[in-house]
Write a protein that holds these residues in place. Sequence first.
Motif, PDB file in Angstrom:
ATOM      1  N   ALA A  60       0.929  -1.252  -0.285  1.00 36.83           N
ATOM      2  CA  ALA A  60      -0.446  -0.258   0.114  1.00 36.83           C
ATOM      3  C   ALA A  60       1.158   0.977   0.061  1.00 36.83           C
ATOM      4  O   ALA A  60       2.101   1.239   0.325  1.00 36.83           O
ATOM      5  CB  ALA A  60      -0.761   0.488   1.504  1.00 36.83           C
ATOM      6  N   GLY A  61       0.686   2.088  -0.769  1.00 36.82           N
ATOM      7  CA  GLY A  61       0.782   3.162  -0.546  1.00 36.82           C
ATOM      8  C   GLY A  61       1.372   4.219  -2.007  1.00 36.82           C
ATOM      9  O   GLY A  61      -0.537   4.678  -2.405  1.00 36.82           O
ATOM     10  N   LYS A  62       1.562   5.836  -1.931  1.00 37.76           N
ATOM     11  CA  LYS A  62       1.393   6.455  -3.061  1.00 37.76           C
ATOM     12  C   LYS A  62       1.822   6.759  -4.051  1.00 37.76           C
ATOM     13  O   LYS A  62       3.370   5.994  -3.877  1.00 37.76           O
ATOM     14  CB  LYS A  62       1.500   8.100  -2.305  1.00 37.76           C
ATOM     15  N   ILE A  63       1.414   5.400  -5.100  1.00 35.81           N
ATOM     16  CA  ILE A  63       1.248   6.116  -6.470  1.00 35.81           C
ATOM     17  C   ILE A  63       1.511   7.422  -7.529  1.00 35.81           C
ATOM     18  O   ILE A  63       0.862   8.443  -7.573  1.00 35.81           O
ATOM     19  CB  ILE A  63       1.062   4.841  -6.985  1.00 35.81           C
ATOM     20  N   SER A  64       2.855   6.954  -7.709  1.00 33.81           N
ATOM     21  CA  SER A  64       3.212   8.402  -8.460  1.00 33.81           C
ATOM     22  C   SER A  64       2.908   8.724 -10.258  1.00 33.81           C
ATOM     23  O   SER A  64       2.368   7.513 -10.657  1.00 33.81           O
ATOM     24  CB  SER A  64       4.560   8.833  -8.654  1.00 33.81           C
ATOM     25  N   GLU A  65       2.459   9.408 -10.567  1.00 32.46           N
ATOM     26  CA  GLU A  65       2.777   8.832 -12.436  1.00 32.46           C
ATOM     27  C   GLU A  65       3.571   7.692 -13.382  1.00 32.46           C
ATOM     28  O   GLU A  65       4.360   7.941 -12.600  1.00 32.46           O
ATOM     29  CB  GLU A  65       3.151  10.919 -13.320  1.00 32.46           C
ATOM     30  N   THR A  66       3.460   7.978 -14.454  1.00 35.47           N
ATOM     31  CA  THR A  66       4.098   7.071 -15.125  1.00 35.47           C
ATOM     32  C   THR A  66       4.927   7.454 -15.688  1.00 35.47           C
ATOM     33  O   THR A  66       4.533   8.581 -16.736  1.00 35.47           O
ATOM     34  CB  THR A  66       3.399   6.357 -15.908  1.00 35.47           C
ATOM     35  N   LYS A  67       6.082   7.386 -15.918  1.00 37.08           N
ATOM     36  CA  LYS A  67       7.032   7.404 -16.834  1.00 37.08           C
ATOM     37  C   LYS A  67       7.678   6.358 -17.833  1.00 37.08           C
ATOM     38  O   LYS A  67       7.737   5.823 -17.365  1.00 37.08           O
ATOM     39  CB  LYS A  67       8.527   8.739 -16.046  1.00 37.08           C
ATOM     40  N   LYS A  68       7.473   6.894 -19.485  1.00 37.96           N
ATOM     41  CA  LYS A  68       7.534   6.488 -20.017  1.00 37.96           C
ATOM     42  C   LYS A  68       9.229   6.649 -20.643  1.00 37.96           C
ATOM     43  O   LYS A  68       9.761   7.440 -20.798  1.00 37.96           O
ATOM     44  CB  LYS A  68       6.604   6.145 -21.705  1.00 37.96           C
ATOM     45  N   ILE A  69       9.779   5.143 -21.126  1.00 34.48           N
ATOM     46  CA  ILE A  69      11.184   5.617 -21.552  1.00 34.48           C
ATOM     47  C   ILE A  69      10.911   4.923 -23.215  1.00 34.48           C
ATOM     48  O   ILE A  69      10.974   3.510 -22.944  1.00 34.48           O
ATOM     49  CB  ILE A  69      12.184   5.012 -20.942  1.00 34.48           C
TER      50      ILE A  69
END
Length: 300
Positions: free
Chosen positions: A177-186
Amino acid sequence: MKFEKIKYIERKTGEIKEEKVMGEGALKFLYYNPFGSLLLNTVVKRKFLSEIYGKKMNKPESKMKIAGFIKEMNIDMNDYARDINEYKSFNDFFYRELKTGARTIDRTESVLVSPADGKILAYENLKEKDKFFVKGSEFTLEEFFSDKELAKKYEDGTFVIVRLAPADYHRFHFPAAGKISETKKIKGYYYSVSTHAIKRNFRIFCENKREYAILSTKKFGDIAMIDVGATMVGSIVQTYKENSFVEKGDEKGYFLFGGSTCILVFEKDKIQVDEDIIENTKNGIETRIYMGEKIAHEKK
Protein backbone atom coordinates in the motif's frame (compact mmCIF):
# COMPACT_ATOMS: atom_id res chain seq x y z
CA MET A 1 27.11 -19.97 -24.45
CA LYS A 2 25.33 -23.33 -24.69
CA PHE A 3 21.57 -23.41 -25.30
CA GLU A 4 19.79 -25.02 -22.36
CA LYS A 5 16.15 -25.63 -21.50
CA ILE A 6 14.73 -23.16 -18.96
CA LYS A 7 14.36 -24.76 -15.55
CA TYR A 8 12.76 -23.27 -12.47
CA ILE A 9 11.71 -24.25 -8.95
CA GLU A 10 8.01 -24.60 -8.22
CA ARG A 11 7.94 -22.86 -4.85
CA LYS A 12 4.86 -24.65 -3.53
CA THR A 13 6.40 -28.11 -3.94
CA GLY A 14 10.16 -27.51 -4.25
CA GLU A 15 10.19 -29.42 -7.56
CA ILE A 16 12.55 -28.47 -10.36
CA LYS A 17 10.49 -28.12 -13.52
CA GLU A 18 11.18 -27.38 -17.17
CA GLU A 19 9.40 -24.42 -18.70
CA LYS A 20 7.37 -24.95 -21.83
CA VAL A 21 8.48 -22.06 -24.04
CA MET A 22 6.36 -20.65 -26.82
CA GLY A 23 8.47 -20.31 -29.99
CA GLU A 24 11.56 -21.83 -28.37
CA GLY A 25 13.04 -22.79 -31.76
CA ALA A 26 12.85 -19.18 -32.92
CA LEU A 27 14.47 -17.95 -29.70
CA LYS A 28 17.29 -20.45 -30.12
CA PHE A 29 17.89 -19.19 -33.66
CA LEU A 30 17.75 -15.49 -32.73
CA TYR A 31 19.96 -15.64 -29.63
CA TYR A 32 22.34 -18.55 -30.32
CA ASN A 33 22.95 -18.31 -34.06
CA PRO A 34 25.01 -15.53 -35.73
CA PHE A 35 22.54 -15.22 -38.62
CA GLY A 36 19.65 -15.08 -36.18
CA SER A 37 21.47 -12.40 -34.19
CA LEU A 38 21.77 -10.31 -37.35
CA LEU A 39 18.02 -10.61 -37.97
CA LEU A 40 17.30 -9.82 -34.31
CA ASN A 41 19.32 -6.61 -34.31
CA THR A 42 18.06 -5.32 -37.66
CA VAL A 43 14.37 -6.32 -37.73
CA VAL A 44 12.95 -8.22 -34.72
CA LYS A 45 13.83 -5.61 -32.07
CA ARG A 46 12.00 -2.86 -33.98
CA LYS A 47 8.68 -1.43 -32.86
CA PHE A 48 6.87 -1.90 -36.17
CA LEU A 49 7.07 -5.72 -36.07
CA SER A 50 5.57 -5.94 -32.57
CA GLU A 51 2.89 -3.40 -33.53
CA ILE A 52 1.90 -5.39 -36.62
CA TYR A 53 1.64 -8.62 -34.65
CA GLY A 54 -0.22 -6.83 -31.84
CA LYS A 55 -2.84 -5.55 -34.29
CA LYS A 56 -3.21 -9.05 -35.70
CA MET A 57 -3.91 -10.39 -32.19
CA ASN A 58 -6.68 -7.78 -31.77
CA LYS A 59 -8.66 -9.00 -34.78
CA PRO A 60 -11.79 -11.11 -34.12
CA GLU A 61 -10.42 -14.05 -36.14
CA SER A 62 -7.43 -14.30 -33.78
CA LYS A 63 -9.70 -15.87 -31.14
CA MET A 64 -9.40 -19.10 -33.12
CA LYS A 65 -5.89 -19.42 -31.64
CA ILE A 66 -7.09 -19.41 -28.02
CA ALA A 67 -8.10 -23.06 -27.58
CA GLY A 68 -4.85 -24.37 -29.09
CA PHE A 69 -2.75 -22.01 -26.97
CA ILE A 70 -4.51 -23.09 -23.76
CA LYS A 71 -3.91 -26.75 -24.60
CA GLU A 72 -0.27 -26.28 -25.65
CA MET A 73 0.61 -24.19 -22.57
CA ASN A 74 -1.48 -26.25 -20.09
CA ILE A 75 -3.32 -23.19 -18.77
CA ASP A 76 -5.83 -23.83 -15.97
CA MET A 77 -8.87 -21.77 -16.97
CA ASN A 78 -10.57 -22.38 -13.61
CA ASP A 79 -8.65 -19.34 -12.31
CA TYR A 80 -10.19 -16.91 -14.78
CA ALA A 81 -13.37 -14.85 -14.80
CA ARG A 82 -14.60 -15.59 -18.31
CA ASP A 83 -15.28 -18.72 -20.30
CA ILE A 84 -13.08 -19.40 -23.33
CA ASN A 85 -15.94 -18.55 -25.71
CA GLU A 86 -16.44 -15.07 -24.20
CA TYR A 87 -13.17 -13.56 -25.43
CA LYS A 88 -13.43 -11.30 -28.49
CA SER A 89 -9.82 -11.72 -29.70
CA PHE A 90 -6.57 -13.39 -28.68
CA ASN A 91 -5.40 -10.19 -26.98
CA ASP A 92 -8.67 -9.98 -25.07
CA PHE A 93 -7.87 -13.46 -23.78
CA PHE A 94 -4.18 -12.65 -23.22
CA TYR A 95 -4.84 -9.96 -20.60
CA ARG A 96 -7.69 -11.97 -19.06
CA GLU A 97 -8.95 -11.16 -15.56
CA LEU A 98 -8.77 -13.54 -12.62
CA LYS A 99 -11.83 -14.78 -10.77
CA THR A 100 -12.39 -13.07 -7.42
CA GLY A 101 -10.36 -14.99 -4.85
CA ALA A 102 -8.20 -16.83 -7.41
CA ARG A 103 -5.09 -15.38 -5.74
CA THR A 104 -4.54 -14.98 -1.99
CA ILE A 105 -2.93 -11.66 -1.09
CA ASP A 106 -0.84 -11.64 2.09
CA ARG A 107 -2.24 -8.60 3.94
CA THR A 108 0.40 -8.55 6.72
CA GLU A 109 1.64 -4.92 6.87
CA SER A 110 5.32 -5.88 7.17
CA VAL A 111 5.09 -8.22 4.15
CA LEU A 112 5.83 -7.34 0.53
CA VAL A 113 4.06 -9.43 -2.13
CA SER A 114 4.70 -10.34 -5.74
CA PRO A 115 3.14 -7.89 -8.22
CA ALA A 116 2.51 -10.64 -10.77
CA ASP A 117 2.48 -14.33 -11.62
CA GLY A 118 5.85 -15.38 -12.98
CA LYS A 119 9.40 -16.52 -12.28
CA ILE A 120 11.42 -14.44 -9.84
CA LEU A 121 15.07 -13.53 -9.35
CA ALA A 122 16.25 -11.24 -6.55
CA TYR A 123 19.55 -9.50 -5.90
CA GLU A 124 20.27 -7.84 -2.58
CA ASN A 125 22.89 -5.92 -4.52
CA LEU A 126 23.05 -5.65 -8.32
CA LYS A 127 26.75 -6.46 -8.26
CA GLU A 128 25.69 -10.08 -7.66
CA LYS A 129 23.91 -10.39 -11.01
CA ASP A 130 26.90 -11.97 -12.77
CA LYS A 131 26.20 -15.18 -10.86
CA PHE A 132 23.20 -15.71 -13.14
CA PHE A 133 23.84 -13.61 -16.24
CA VAL A 134 26.77 -13.49 -18.65
CA LYS A 135 29.61 -11.50 -17.12
CA GLY A 136 30.36 -8.26 -18.85
CA SER A 137 26.76 -7.32 -19.74
CA GLU A 138 27.24 -3.67 -18.85
CA PHE A 139 24.28 -2.37 -16.86
CA THR A 140 23.90 0.88 -14.96
CA LEU A 141 20.95 2.20 -12.97
CA GLU A 142 21.48 5.61 -14.54
CA GLU A 143 20.88 4.17 -17.99
CA PHE A 144 18.06 1.94 -16.72
CA PHE A 145 16.11 4.86 -15.21
CA SER A 146 17.46 7.43 -17.66
CA ASP A 147 17.81 9.56 -14.53
CA LYS A 148 21.00 10.28 -12.56
CA GLU A 149 19.22 11.21 -9.29
CA LEU A 150 17.14 8.02 -9.22
CA ALA A 151 20.25 5.96 -9.94
CA LYS A 152 21.93 7.52 -6.89
CA LYS A 153 18.84 6.96 -4.74
CA TYR A 154 18.74 3.22 -5.49
CA GLU A 155 22.50 2.61 -5.54
CA ASP A 156 23.38 -0.70 -3.82
CA GLY A 157 19.66 -1.38 -3.34
CA THR A 158 17.68 -4.58 -3.88
CA PHE A 159 16.71 -5.51 -7.45
CA VAL A 160 13.81 -7.92 -8.04
CA ILE A 161 12.84 -9.32 -11.46
CA VAL A 162 9.49 -11.02 -12.07
CA ARG A 163 9.42 -12.54 -15.57
CA LEU A 164 6.04 -13.22 -17.15
CA ALA A 165 5.97 -15.95 -19.81
CA PRO A 166 3.26 -15.78 -22.52
CA ALA A 167 1.16 -18.41 -20.71
CA ASP A 168 1.05 -16.41 -17.46
CA TYR A 169 -1.64 -14.09 -16.13
CA HIS A 170 -0.60 -10.76 -17.64
CA ARG A 171 -2.04 -8.17 -15.28
CA PHE A 172 0.27 -6.66 -12.67
CA HIS A 173 -0.52 -5.26 -9.23
CA PHE A 174 0.87 -3.22 -6.34
CA PRO A 175 3.16 -5.14 -3.93
CA ALA A 176 2.30 -2.86 -0.99
CA ALA A 177 0.00 0.00 0.00
CA GLY A 178 1.18 3.54 -0.64
CA LYS A 179 1.08 6.68 -2.77
CA ILE A 180 1.78 6.00 -6.45
CA SER A 181 3.30 8.60 -8.75
CA GLU A 182 2.62 9.36 -12.38
CA THR A 183 4.06 7.00 -15.03
CA LYS A 184 7.23 7.96 -16.87
CA LYS A 185 7.87 6.32 -20.24
CA ILE A 186 11.26 5.46 -21.70
CA LYS A 187 11.43 4.64 -25.40
CA GLY A 188 13.31 1.53 -26.45
CA TYR A 189 13.49 -1.65 -28.46
CA TYR A 190 11.46 -4.85 -28.25
CA TYR A 191 13.95 -7.61 -27.46
CA SER A 192 12.64 -10.82 -25.92
CA VAL A 193 12.80 -10.97 -22.11
CA SER A 194 12.92 -14.76 -22.11
CA THR A 195 15.62 -16.26 -19.89
CA HIS A 196 17.35 -17.33 -23.13
CA ALA A 197 17.72 -13.66 -24.05
CA ILE A 198 18.50 -11.99 -20.73
CA LYS A 199 21.05 -14.61 -19.68
CA ARG A 200 23.07 -13.55 -22.69
CA ASN A 201 22.43 -9.83 -22.39
CA PHE A 202 21.25 -8.26 -19.12
CA ARG A 203 21.41 -4.88 -20.89
CA ILE A 204 18.07 -5.72 -22.51
CA PHE A 205 16.50 -4.05 -19.46
CA CYS A 206 18.30 -0.82 -20.41
CA GLU A 207 17.45 -1.12 -24.09
CA ASN A 208 13.79 -2.19 -24.14
CA LYS A 209 10.74 0.04 -23.96
CA ARG A 210 9.81 0.50 -20.30
CA GLU A 211 7.63 2.54 -17.98
CA TYR A 212 8.16 3.32 -14.31
CA ALA A 213 6.40 4.85 -11.34
CA ILE A 214 7.43 5.32 -7.70
CA LEU A 215 5.33 3.76 -4.94
CA SER A 216 5.96 5.62 -1.65
CA THR A 217 5.32 3.35 1.35
CA LYS A 218 5.67 3.54 5.14
CA LYS A 219 7.33 0.13 5.59
CA PHE A 220 9.48 -0.31 2.46
CA GLY A 221 10.54 3.20 1.44
CA ASP A 222 10.10 4.39 -2.14
CA ILE A 223 9.67 1.39 -4.44
CA ALA A 224 10.52 1.91 -8.12
CA MET A 225 8.10 -0.19 -10.20
CA ILE A 226 9.29 -0.74 -13.76
CA ASP A 227 7.17 -2.48 -16.42
CA VAL A 228 9.25 -3.72 -19.35
CA GLY A 229 7.90 -4.41 -22.83
CA ALA A 230 9.28 -7.14 -25.08
CA THR A 231 9.07 -8.79 -28.49
CA MET A 232 5.44 -8.84 -29.67
CA VAL A 233 4.26 -6.75 -26.70
CA GLY A 234 2.46 -3.99 -28.59
CA SER A 235 1.54 -1.97 -25.52
CA ILE A 236 1.79 -1.60 -21.75
CA VAL A 237 -1.54 -0.38 -20.39
CA GLN A 238 -1.61 1.41 -17.03
CA THR A 239 -5.04 1.21 -15.36
CA TYR A 240 -4.29 2.90 -12.02
CA LYS A 241 -5.02 6.55 -11.12
CA GLU A 242 -1.81 8.57 -10.98
CA ASN A 243 -0.83 10.35 -7.73
CA SER A 244 -3.37 8.39 -5.70
CA PHE A 245 -3.26 6.08 -2.67
CA VAL A 246 -3.40 2.39 -3.58
CA GLU A 247 -3.86 -0.76 -1.55
CA LYS A 248 -1.69 -3.87 -1.70
CA GLY A 249 -2.96 -6.10 -4.51
CA ASP A 250 -4.77 -3.34 -6.44
CA GLU A 251 -4.32 -3.60 -10.20
CA LYS A 252 -1.66 -1.36 -11.72
CA GLY A 253 -2.03 -2.36 -15.37
CA TYR A 254 -1.54 -5.09 -17.96
CA PHE A 255 0.61 -6.17 -20.89
CA LEU A 256 -0.74 -6.96 -24.34
CA PHE A 257 0.48 -10.04 -26.22
CA GLY A 258 3.99 -11.36 -25.52
CA GLY A 259 6.35 -12.15 -22.66
CA SER A 260 7.05 -9.28 -20.31
CA THR A 261 8.78 -8.33 -17.06
CA CYS A 262 7.98 -6.42 -13.87
CA ILE A 263 11.00 -5.08 -11.99
CA LEU A 264 11.00 -3.72 -8.44
CA VAL A 265 13.94 -1.67 -7.18
CA PHE A 266 14.30 -0.85 -3.46
CA GLU A 267 16.51 1.55 -1.56
CA LYS A 268 19.38 -0.02 0.34
CA ASP A 269 18.45 -1.90 3.57
CA LYS A 270 14.68 -1.40 3.23
CA ILE A 271 13.60 -5.02 2.66
CA GLN A 272 14.73 -8.57 3.31
CA VAL A 273 13.90 -10.92 0.43
CA ASP A 274 12.77 -14.43 1.42
CA GLU A 275 15.74 -16.75 1.84
CA ASP A 276 14.55 -19.40 -0.64
CA ILE A 277 14.30 -16.82 -3.44
CA ILE A 278 17.77 -15.45 -2.66
CA GLU A 279 19.27 -18.94 -2.45
CA ASN A 280 17.69 -20.08 -5.72
CA THR A 281 18.92 -16.92 -7.46
CA LYS A 282 22.46 -17.56 -6.21
CA ASN A 283 22.18 -21.08 -7.61
CA GLY A 284 21.19 -19.65 -11.00
CA ILE A 285 17.55 -20.76 -11.03
CA GLU A 286 14.27 -18.86 -11.00
CA THR A 287 11.45 -19.47 -8.52
CA ARG A 288 7.82 -19.76 -9.61
CA ILE A 289 5.60 -17.32 -7.69
CA TYR A 290 2.07 -15.93 -7.88
CA MET A 291 0.57 -12.46 -7.53
CA GLY A 292 -0.11 -11.66 -3.86
CA GLU A 293 2.37 -14.23 -2.54
CA LYS A 294 4.95 -13.10 0.05
CA ILE A 295 8.39 -12.43 -1.43
CA ALA A 296 9.99 -10.22 1.23
CA HIS A 297 9.46 -8.39 4.52
CA GLU A 298 10.40 -5.11 6.11
CA LYS A 299 14.02 -4.97 7.22
CA LYS A 300 14.27 -4.03 10.91
